[in-house]
Design a protein around this motif. Structure first.
Motif, short mmCIF file in Angstrom:
data_model
loop_
_atom_site.label_atom_id
_atom_site.label_comp_id
_atom_site.label_asym_id
_atom_site.label_seq_id
_atom_site.Cartn_x
_atom_site.Cartn_y
_atom_site.Cartn_z
N ILE A 356 0.84 -1.21 0.00
CA ILE A 356 0.00 0.00 0.00
C ILE A 356 0.88 1.25 0.00
O ILE A 356 0.59 2.24 -0.70
CB ILE A 356 -0.95 -0.02 1.22
CG1 ILE A 356 -1.98 -1.15 1.06
CG2 ILE A 356 -1.67 1.32 1.37
CD1 ILE A 356 -2.79 -1.43 2.31
N ASP A 357 1.99 1.20 0.75
CA ASP A 357 2.93 2.33 0.74
C ASP A 357 3.51 2.56 -0.66
O ASP A 357 3.88 3.69 -1.00
CB ASP A 357 4.09 2.06 1.71
CG ASP A 357 3.67 2.18 3.17
OD1 ASP A 357 2.60 2.75 3.43
OD2 ASP A 357 4.41 1.69 4.04
N MET A 358 3.60 1.50 -1.46
CA MET A 358 4.13 1.61 -2.82
C MET A 358 3.07 2.09 -3.81
O MET A 358 3.36 2.28 -4.99
CB MET A 358 4.68 0.27 -3.28
CG MET A 358 5.86 -0.23 -2.44
SD MET A 358 6.43 -1.87 -2.95
CE MET A 358 7.42 -1.45 -4.39
N GLY A 359 1.83 2.23 -3.32
CA GLY A 359 0.76 2.72 -4.19
C GLY A 359 -0.26 1.68 -4.61
O GLY A 359 -1.17 1.99 -5.37
N GLY A 374 -6.77 -3.89 -9.11
CA GLY A 374 -5.61 -3.77 -9.99
C GLY A 374 -5.48 -2.43 -10.68
O GLY A 374 -6.48 -1.79 -11.02
N HIS A 375 -4.23 -2.01 -10.91
CA HIS A 375 -3.94 -0.74 -11.59
C HIS A 375 -4.00 -0.86 -13.11
O HIS A 375 -4.05 0.15 -13.81
CB HIS A 375 -2.52 -0.27 -11.23
CG HIS A 375 -2.41 0.31 -9.86
ND1 HIS A 375 -1.19 0.58 -9.27
CD2 HIS A 375 -3.34 0.68 -8.95
CE1 HIS A 375 -1.38 1.09 -8.06
NE2 HIS A 375 -2.67 1.15 -7.84
N ASN A 376 -3.93 -2.08 -13.63
CA ASN A 376 -3.86 -2.31 -15.08
C ASN A 376 -2.69 -1.53 -15.69
O ASN A 376 -2.79 -1.00 -16.80
CB ASN A 376 -5.18 -1.92 -15.76
CG ASN A 376 -5.24 -2.39 -17.20
OD1 ASN A 376 -4.55 -3.34 -17.58
ND2 ASN A 376 -6.04 -1.70 -18.02
N PHE A 377 -1.60 -1.39 -14.94
CA PHE A 377 -0.37 -0.70 -15.37
C PHE A 377 -0.62 0.77 -15.74
O PHE A 377 0.20 1.39 -16.41
CB PHE A 377 0.28 -1.43 -16.55
CG PHE A 377 0.85 -2.78 -16.17
CD1 PHE A 377 2.07 -2.86 -15.51
CD2 PHE A 377 0.17 -3.95 -16.47
CE1 PHE A 377 2.59 -4.09 -15.15
CE2 PHE A 377 0.68 -5.19 -16.11
CZ PHE A 377 1.90 -5.26 -15.46
N GLN A 378 -1.75 1.35 -15.29
CA GLN A 378 -2.00 2.76 -15.53
C GLN A 378 -1.12 3.63 -14.63
O GLN A 378 -0.86 4.79 -14.93
CB GLN A 378 -3.49 3.09 -15.28
CG GLN A 378 -4.43 2.36 -16.24
CD GLN A 378 -4.10 2.65 -17.70
OE1 GLN A 378 -4.06 3.81 -18.12
NE2 GLN A 378 -3.87 1.60 -18.48
N SER A 379 -0.69 3.05 -13.50
CA SER A 379 0.28 3.73 -12.65
C SER A 379 1.21 2.68 -12.07
O SER A 379 0.79 1.61 -11.68
CB SER A 379 -0.42 4.51 -11.52
OG SER A 379 -1.12 3.63 -10.68
N GLN A 380 2.51 3.01 -12.05
CA GLN A 380 3.50 2.09 -11.53
C GLN A 380 3.52 2.13 -10.01
O GLN A 380 3.19 3.15 -9.39
CB GLN A 380 4.89 2.48 -12.04
CG GLN A 380 5.38 1.69 -13.24
CD GLN A 380 6.81 2.07 -13.59
OE1 GLN A 380 7.08 3.21 -13.94
NE2 GLN A 380 7.72 1.11 -13.49
N LEU A 381 3.92 1.01 -9.39
CA LEU A 381 4.22 1.05 -7.97
C LEU A 381 5.45 1.94 -7.78
O LEU A 381 6.26 2.10 -8.68
CB LEU A 381 4.51 -0.36 -7.44
CG LEU A 381 3.37 -1.37 -7.52
CD1 LEU A 381 3.82 -2.71 -6.96
CD2 LEU A 381 2.13 -0.88 -6.78
N LYS A 382 5.55 2.54 -6.59
CA LYS A 382 6.65 3.47 -6.31
C LYS A 382 7.69 2.78 -5.43
O LYS A 382 7.35 2.03 -4.52
CB LYS A 382 6.12 4.71 -5.61
CG LYS A 382 5.08 5.47 -6.42
CD LYS A 382 4.50 6.61 -5.61
CE LYS A 382 3.33 7.25 -6.34
NZ LYS A 382 2.16 6.34 -6.44
N ALA A 383 8.95 3.07 -5.68
CA ALA A 383 10.04 2.49 -4.90
C ALA A 383 9.96 2.94 -3.44
O ALA A 383 9.48 4.03 -3.14
CB ALA A 383 11.38 2.89 -5.50
N THR A 384 10.43 2.08 -2.55
CA THR A 384 10.38 2.40 -1.12
C THR A 384 11.42 1.58 -0.38
O THR A 384 12.13 0.75 -0.98
CB THR A 384 8.97 2.13 -0.55
OG1 THR A 384 8.90 2.63 0.78
CG2 THR A 384 8.65 0.64 -0.55
N VAL A 385 11.52 1.79 0.92
CA VAL A 385 12.37 0.99 1.81
C VAL A 385 11.45 0.07 2.60
O VAL A 385 10.45 0.50 3.16
CB VAL A 385 13.17 1.88 2.77
CG1 VAL A 385 13.97 1.02 3.75
CG2 VAL A 385 14.09 2.82 2.00
N MET A 386 11.77 -1.23 2.60
CA MET A 386 10.90 -2.18 3.30
C MET A 386 11.74 -3.31 3.87
O MET A 386 12.92 -3.46 3.55
CB MET A 386 9.83 -2.73 2.34
CG MET A 386 10.34 -3.14 0.99
SD MET A 386 9.01 -3.26 -0.22
CE MET A 386 9.92 -3.12 -1.76
#
Length: 437
Positions: A356-359, A374-386
């Motif tokens: 969820i933190d990644m979007g 699902g996003h259907n690749f309309q928006s990418q997940l965002k990089a994070t620290v996990m």
């Protein structure tokens, strides 16, 4: 503690070969304790959990002879059962979930078996009652020290005696443990509601090649006619179905063209069909799986009446719970919605906050269910620290990071190393930008 640095959003391409199956290896390695003769095991994965078990066997006095990659000969002709009562064993056995499966063979062959409360993933309650109730049914005397969580079973006078039993749950490790005890018991044992996963079938077939008399292999009713002793054998471990599912998910999420080599299709069960329900294209090419680049994404198939697709785990031949974390991540970029129902472990879905933190659009309904939109690749997940909480969540977060925009950091990667062999090099071989620090 190590970390992975992952540059995401890169298309991958190439061939990847699955390692030997972790869950089979843990059973098969314990079975070498049942005979004084040499047992050679091939295709052993070089991963932390398996290496810990090999070390434990060595400390018990099992002779270990290494050959080429993944091939080891074991000989249990001078086992030191006294090691089981040492402080060193309590520490060593308690660090590994698979150590529980040494109890059945030791009880059967040496008359006693002890184990501290075993470790493993923190994914919820993982009871051991099925194991010990099975041993008690065979006549074993059970004791438990609550202060240091130390379990013990001992043979009665006259030894173990076969019995009819109905397992309270179709536990894979529980079934394996009871089978390994029953093969040297007097008389006939029948186990109803037995697990029947391919890895349990592999164990039964290996034991039969050593001289055991097990029928019903592949069903939930096993019949075991006890024998006086077992001989040596040579055995090859199957490819890891969970790793195969992980690479399918990786290919879909990164829209990459990947071929997974030598997958043993006949032992994959419903795994290919579940990924196809998510809209992922899989092609059978000999014994390989070819996944084309999903340029236009993948669309979730609804139920016949139009209901939201539900993917749930179940005992074999149902869908393995070890792949639900992968399916959940893959669903974050699908076109459509999926309900993930994790029935077996109440803490396994608790890594979704990191997604969820990644979007990702995920609603955690309760400890067992999550709805993924699902996003259907309309928006990418965002990089994070996990941080990786367990093996399967760890690989799921790694897949998410490889598909995300930017550079992610994954901490506690030793959890991933417990189940995946040389993972960063194998991913780099198909184009991933991943480094270990």
């Amino acid at each position: 503690m190590g970390i992975f640095k992952i540059e995401g959003g890169i298309r991958l391409k190439g061939d990847i070969t699955p390692q030997g199956a972790k869950n089979e290896a843990l059973q098969i390695l314990c079975a070498v304790l049942l005979t004084p003769e040499k047992v050679t095991i091939n295709n052993i994965p070089d991963i932390i959990d398996v290496n810990k078990l090999v070390t434990l066997l060595g400390n018990l006095g099992v002779k270990i002879e290494r050959h080429g990659k993944g091939s080891i000969t074991f000989q249990s002709d001078e086992v030191n059962v006294g090691y089981l009562e040492t402080e060193a064993f309590k520490k060593e056995g308690g660090s590994l979930r698979g150590s529980i499966m040494i109890v059945g063979p030791l009880l059967a062959r040496y008359g006693r078996g002890y184990i501290p409360k075993p470790g493993g993933d923190k994914i919820g309650r993982r009871r051991l009652d099925t194991h010990f109730e099975g041993f008690i049914n065979l006549g074993a005397k059970f004791r438990y020290n609550k202060e240091d969580h130390f379990y013990g079973v001992e043979q009665p006078e006259g030894g173990l005696v076969g019995a009819d039993m109905l397992l309270d749950e179709a536990s894979v490790t529980g079934t394996a443990n009871i089978v390994m005890a029953a093969v040297l018991a007097k008389g006939v044992t029948t186990i109803y509601n037995a697990a029947c996963e391919p890895y349990l079938q592999q164990l039964c077939n290996m034991l039969n090649s050593m001289g055991a008399k097990i029928t019903g292999v592949g069903s939930n009713l096993l019949r075991i006619e006890g024998v006086q002793n077992l001989g040596g054998c040579e055995h090859r471990i199957l490819p890891d179905m969970v790793e195969i599912g992980s690479w399918i998910g990786l290919a879909a999420m990164t829209r990459s063209e990947i071929t997974i080599k030598n997958v043993s299709w006949e032992n994959l069960g419903v795994i290919p069909s579940v990924f196809r329900k998510l809209g992922i294209t899989l092609e059978k090419r000999g014994d390989d799986i070819y996944i084309p680049a999903h340029e236009n994404g993948y669309e979730v198939k609804k139920d016949i009446d139009g209901s939201i697709l539900t993917i749930a785990d179940a005992p074999w031949p149902g869908f393995t719970p070890d792949l639900l974390s992968i399916v959940l991540v893959v669903a974050t970029q699908a076109k459509g919605e999926v309900l993930i129902h994790q029935k077996m472990f109440e803490s396994r879905l608790f890594f979704v906050d990191k997604l969820i933190d990644m979007g990702a659009k995920i609603i955690l309904c309760d400890p067992h269910r999550a709805v993924v939109i699902g996003h259907n690749f309309q928006s990418q997940l965002k990089a994070t620290v996990m941080s990786s909480p367990d093996i399967r969540a760890g690989i799921s977060l790694l897949i998410a990071a490889l598909s995300a925009k930017g550079t992610s950091t994954i901490q506690n990667i030793e959890q991933i190393d417990r189940g995946y062999e040389d993972i960063e090099q194998r991913l780099r071989n198909i184009g991933a930008k991943i480094t270990r620090e």
